[in-house]
Design a protein around this motif. Structure first.
Motif, PDB file in Angstrom:
ATOM      1  N   ALA A  28      78.318 -21.821 -36.301  1.00  0.00           N
ATOM      2  CA  ALA A  28      78.219 -23.261 -36.551  1.00  0.00           C
ATOM      3  C   ALA A  28      77.876 -23.532 -38.011  1.00  0.00           C
ATOM      4  N   VAL A  29      76.959 -22.767 -38.581  1.00  0.00           N
ATOM      5  CA  VAL A  29      76.602 -22.938 -39.988  1.00  0.00           C
ATOM      6  C   VAL A  29      77.783 -22.586 -40.872  1.00  0.00           C
ATOM      7  N   SER A  30      78.461 -21.509 -40.550  1.00  0.00           N
ATOM      8  CA  SER A  30      79.629 -21.098 -41.320  1.00  0.00           C
ATOM      9  C   SER A  30      80.721 -22.165 -41.280  1.00  0.00           C
ATOM     10  N   ASP A  31      80.968 -22.729 -40.121  1.00  0.00           N
ATOM     11  CA  ASP A  31      81.963 -23.790 -39.983  1.00  0.00           C
ATOM     12  C   ASP A  31      81.554 -25.027 -40.761  1.00  0.00           C
ATOM     13  N   PHE A  32      80.277 -25.351 -40.747  1.00  0.00           N
ATOM     14  CA  PHE A  32      79.762 -26.531 -41.442  1.00  0.00           C
ATOM     15  C   PHE A  32      79.980 -26.406 -42.945  1.00  0.00           C
ATOM     16  N   VAL A  33      79.656 -25.251 -43.501  1.00  0.00           N
ATOM     17  CA  VAL A  33      79.810 -25.030 -44.929  1.00  0.00           C
ATOM     18  C   VAL A  33      81.289 -24.946 -45.298  1.00  0.00           C
ATOM     19  N   ALA A  34      82.090 -24.293 -44.477  1.00  0.00           N
ATOM     20  CA  ALA A  34      83.517 -24.154 -44.752  1.00  0.00           C
ATOM     21  C   ALA A  34      84.239 -25.491 -44.722  1.00  0.00           C
ATOM     22  N   ALA A  35      83.696 -26.449 -44.019  1.00  0.00           N
ATOM     23  CA  ALA A  35      84.336 -27.755 -43.901  1.00  0.00           C
ATOM     24  C   ALA A  35      84.097 -28.613 -45.137  1.00  0.00           C
ATOM     25  N   GLY A  36      83.443 -28.076 -46.145  1.00  0.00           N
ATOM     26  CA  GLY A  36      83.192 -28.823 -47.362  1.00  0.00           C
ATOM     27  C   GLY A  36      82.101 -29.855 -47.190  1.00  0.00           C
ATOM     28  N   SER A  37      81.091 -29.516 -46.426  1.00  0.00           N
ATOM     29  CA  SER A  37      80.034 -30.456 -46.105  1.00  0.00           C
ATOM     30  C   SER A  37      78.997 -30.589 -47.209  1.00  0.00           C
ATOM     31  N   THR A  38      79.075 -29.745 -48.222  1.00  0.00           N
ATOM     32  CA  THR A  38      78.116 -29.838 -49.309  1.00  0.00           C
ATOM     33  C   THR A  38      78.768 -30.526 -50.500  1.00  0.00           C
ATOM     34  N   ARG A  39      77.942 -31.125 -51.322  1.00  0.00           N
ATOM     35  CA  ARG A  39      78.463 -31.795 -52.509  1.00  0.00           C
ATOM     36  C   ARG A  39      77.464 -31.630 -53.639  1.00  0.00           C
ATOM     37  N   ASN A  40      77.912 -31.881 -54.847  1.00  0.00           N
ATOM     38  CA  ASN A  40      77.019 -31.874 -55.991  1.00  0.00           C
ATOM     39  C   ASN A  40      76.168 -33.136 -55.961  1.00  0.00           C
ATOM     40  N   ALA A  41      75.042 -33.080 -56.654  1.00  0.00           N
ATOM     41  CA  ALA A  41      74.139 -34.231 -56.680  1.00  0.00           C
ATOM     42  C   ALA A  41      74.696 -35.337 -57.563  1.00  0.00           C
ATOM     43  N   GLY A  42      74.292 -36.553 -57.244  1.00  0.00           N
ATOM     44  CA  GLY A  42      74.658 -37.693 -58.068  1.00  0.00           C
ATOM     45  C   GLY A  42      75.572 -38.664 -57.362  1.00  0.00           C
ATOM     46  N   PRO A  43      75.520 -39.934 -57.758  1.00  0.00           N
ATOM     47  CA  PRO A  43      76.321 -40.953 -57.095  1.00  0.00           C
ATOM     48  C   PRO A  43      77.817 -40.777 -57.325  1.00  0.00           C
ATOM     49  N   GLU A  44      78.189 -40.149 -58.441  1.00  0.00           N
ATOM     50  CA  GLU A  44      79.620 -39.950 -58.712  1.00  0.00           C
ATOM     51  C   GLU A  44      80.276 -38.986 -57.730  1.00  0.00           C
ATOM     52  N   GLU A  45      79.464 -38.192 -57.033  1.00  0.00           N
ATOM     53  CA  GLU A  45      79.979 -37.236 -56.050  1.00  0.00           C
ATOM     54  C   GLU A  45      80.001 -37.804 -54.634  1.00  0.00           C
ATOM     55  N   MET A  46      79.487 -39.010 -54.449  1.00  0.00           N
ATOM     56  CA  MET A  46      79.385 -39.617 -53.123  1.00  0.00           C
ATOM     57  C   MET A  46      80.663 -40.363 -52.760  1.00  0.00           C
ATOM     58  N   GLU A  47      80.956 -40.354 -51.482  1.00  0.00           N
ATOM     59  CA  GLU A  47      82.107 -41.097 -50.983  1.00  0.00           C
ATOM     60  C   GLU A  47      81.855 -42.605 -51.071  1.00  0.00           C
ATOM     61  N   HIS A  48      80.632 -43.022 -50.733  1.00  0.00           N
ATOM     62  CA  HIS A  48      80.235 -44.425 -50.796  1.00  0.00           C
ATOM     63  C   HIS A  48      78.925 -44.514 -51.577  1.00  0.00           C
ATOM     64  N   PRO A  49      78.988 -44.536 -52.921  1.00  0.00           N
ATOM     65  CA  PRO A  49      77.750 -44.546 -53.712  1.00  0.00           C
ATOM     66  C   PRO A  49      76.995 -45.861 -53.574  1.00  0.00           C
TER      67      PRO A  49
END
Length: 72
Positions: A28-49
């Motif tokens: 489950a952890v491997s699938d979560f990370v592989a799905a691109g669930s992590t992002r860099n910090a900052g509002p510019e990296e957010m889908e809805h800042p």
């Protein structure tokens, strides 16, 4: 079935179940990370800042997920 085998069979079944649970969690952890669930910090990296973003928001975002309170 011999009553002498019952504790051994119970232990084997418990060990098998615990191994299956551990493998399931690791997958489950491997699938979560592989799905691109992590992002860099900052509002510019957010889908809805958010509209407002300050230094405190940035510090909190950069500390996640290791944002546990200090142990005193």
């Amino acid at each position: 079935m011999s009553l002498r085998l019952f504790p051994l069979m119970t232990l084997a079944a418990t060990a098998t179940a615990l191994l299956a649970i551990q493998r399931s969690r690791e997958q489950a952890v491997s699938d979560f990370v592989a799905a691109g669930s992590t992002r860099n910090a900052g509002p510019e990296e957010m889908e809805h800042p958010p509209k407002d973003w300050d230094k405190v928001d940035q510090a909190i975002d950069e500390s996640f997920p290791a944002s546990d309170p200090p142990a005193y």
